[in-house]
Scaffold this active site. Structure first.
Site, short mmCIF file in Angstrom:
data_model
loop_
_atom_site.label_atom_id
_atom_site.label_comp_id
_atom_site.label_asym_id
_atom_site.label_seq_id
_atom_site.Cartn_x
_atom_site.Cartn_y
_atom_site.Cartn_z
N ARG A 133 0.78 -1.16 -0.01
CA ARG A 133 -0.01 0.02 0.02
C ARG A 133 1.03 1.28 -0.03
O ARG A 133 1.90 1.26 0.78
CB ARG A 133 -0.98 -0.18 0.99
CG ARG A 133 -1.85 1.37 1.62
CD ARG A 133 -2.59 1.52 0.41
NE ARG A 133 -3.74 2.49 0.87
CZ ARG A 133 -3.57 3.95 0.75
NH1 ARG A 133 -2.42 4.33 0.21
NH2 ARG A 133 -4.68 4.55 0.92
N ASP A 138 -3.73 8.78 -1.26
CA ASP A 138 -4.89 8.07 -1.24
C ASP A 138 -5.60 8.41 -2.71
O ASP A 138 -5.71 9.63 -2.95
CB ASP A 138 -5.89 8.68 -0.06
CG ASP A 138 -7.13 7.48 0.33
OD1 ASP A 138 -6.91 6.40 -0.11
OD2 ASP A 138 -7.80 8.02 0.94
N GLU A 141 -11.42 5.79 -5.06
CA GLU A 141 -11.69 4.37 -4.88
C GLU A 141 -12.51 4.01 -6.14
O GLU A 141 -13.49 4.50 -6.90
CB GLU A 141 -12.82 4.43 -3.80
CG GLU A 141 -12.38 4.81 -2.42
CD GLU A 141 -11.42 3.64 -1.86
OE1 GLU A 141 -11.67 2.46 -1.99
OE2 GLU A 141 -10.13 4.08 -1.68
N ARG A 181 -1.87 -5.38 4.55
CA ARG A 181 -0.87 -4.65 3.29
C ARG A 181 0.24 -4.18 4.06
O ARG A 181 0.22 -3.66 5.06
CB ARG A 181 -1.75 -3.72 2.63
CG ARG A 181 -2.86 -3.98 1.83
CD ARG A 181 -3.71 -3.14 1.27
NE ARG A 181 -4.26 -2.13 2.14
CZ ARG A 181 -4.90 -0.95 1.96
NH1 ARG A 181 -5.44 -1.04 0.87
NH2 ARG A 181 -5.25 -0.36 2.68
#
Length: 281
Positions: A133, A138, A141, A181
């Site tokens: 990750r 970020d 999604e 992760r």
């Protein structure tokens, strides 16, 4: 008296001398061991050198050359002190991928020595890759678990695939998250330069700086990440072009517009799912 009587004096003497000499041969003596024989420099020094080399070789192998198949095999002491070198075998989202660990790289025979090839088939890679990750970023999604996709999620995924898939990368690891992760800052060589993958995503407006009150990992890159996001927003790169048009450009999606950051999206979806569960009860 000579025996037998017909034997000569010289023969008898010789026989007695032979017996006496045989009794004095080194093979008839019992071996004697002492501490001084072990402390002899001719014995002690080679023993110390051989033992040191053996232990150093084992430590080198265990620390740097032993392949780590999955995240669960990473020793806790490795986090924040070690990096993992390997090849990206798949990219499943805009901010994470699968890494096949190849310790030592080509110097250790990977990709050219028999038996040191990175598998290609999906079946061969099962339980043999580490889920990475990207730290500090970020990405929007994708659609999953019944949730709709965010704008620019597909663009982020396609860019990450084109940038790292099947390439060798180095991941500076920080911790394991709740999804097993490994959170890491990842570098990939592009031409003559080594690029920070997360930083490049921020520059292109394909990710935001990770928002969390606790538990966020940046290494020492937080200030650079925030500047890269600010610059992409100022230049209206990627998702920020849509954010400006929808009124969310002055914040991370907390404005009056419809645009929302990946963190706000996940928070909204979690609240909506919780409300749906309560409604069913």
């Amino acid at each position: 008296m000579r025996w037998p009587p017909w034997s000569s004096q010289s023969s008898s003497t010789t026989s007695e001398d032979d017996i006496q000499a045989a009794g004095n041969t080194p093979s008839s003596k019992k071996p004697s061991w002492s501490l001084s024989s072990f402390l002899d420099p001719h014995t002690l020094i080679p023993t110390i050198i051989l033992t040191t080399l053996t232990l150093s070789g084992l430590h080198l192998y265990r620390t740097y050359l032993r392949r780590i198949p999955v995240a669960g095999n990473i020793q806790p002491i490795f986090f924040r002190h070690r990096s993992l070198f390997g090849r990206v075998t798949s990219v499943g989202d805009g901010d994470n991928f699968r890494l096949f660990h190849t310790p030592g790289g080509r110097l250790a025979g990977w990709d050219w020595f028999p038996g040191r090839k990175v598998p290609i088939q999906r079946e061969e890679l099962k339980d043999r890759t580490i889920h990475i990750r990207l730290a500090g970023v970020d990405a929007p999604e994708l659609a999953h678990f019944g949730r709709p996709a965010q704008p620019y999620s597909t663009e982020a995924l396609h860019w990450l695939r084109s940038y790292v898939l099947h390439r060798r990368v180095r991941a500076y690891i920080y911790k394991r998250d709740q999804y097993d992760r490994v959170v890491a800052t990842v570098y990939v060589r592009r031409g003559l330069l080594r690029r920070d993958v997360g930083l490049e995503m921020l520059k292109r407006g394909l990710a935001t700086v990770y928002e969390a009150k606790t538990g966020a990992e940046f290494g020492d890159m937080k200030a650079r990440y925030e500047f890269a996001e600010w610059w992409a927003k100022k230049r209206r790169r990627g998702m920020w072009a849509a954010a400006m048009m929808k009124g969310g450009g002055n914040s991370k999606g907390n404005g009056d517009g419809d645009w929302e950051s990946p963190r706000d999206y996940k928070t909204r979806m979690a609240l909506l799912e919780e409300q749906q569960k309560r409604g069913k009860k």
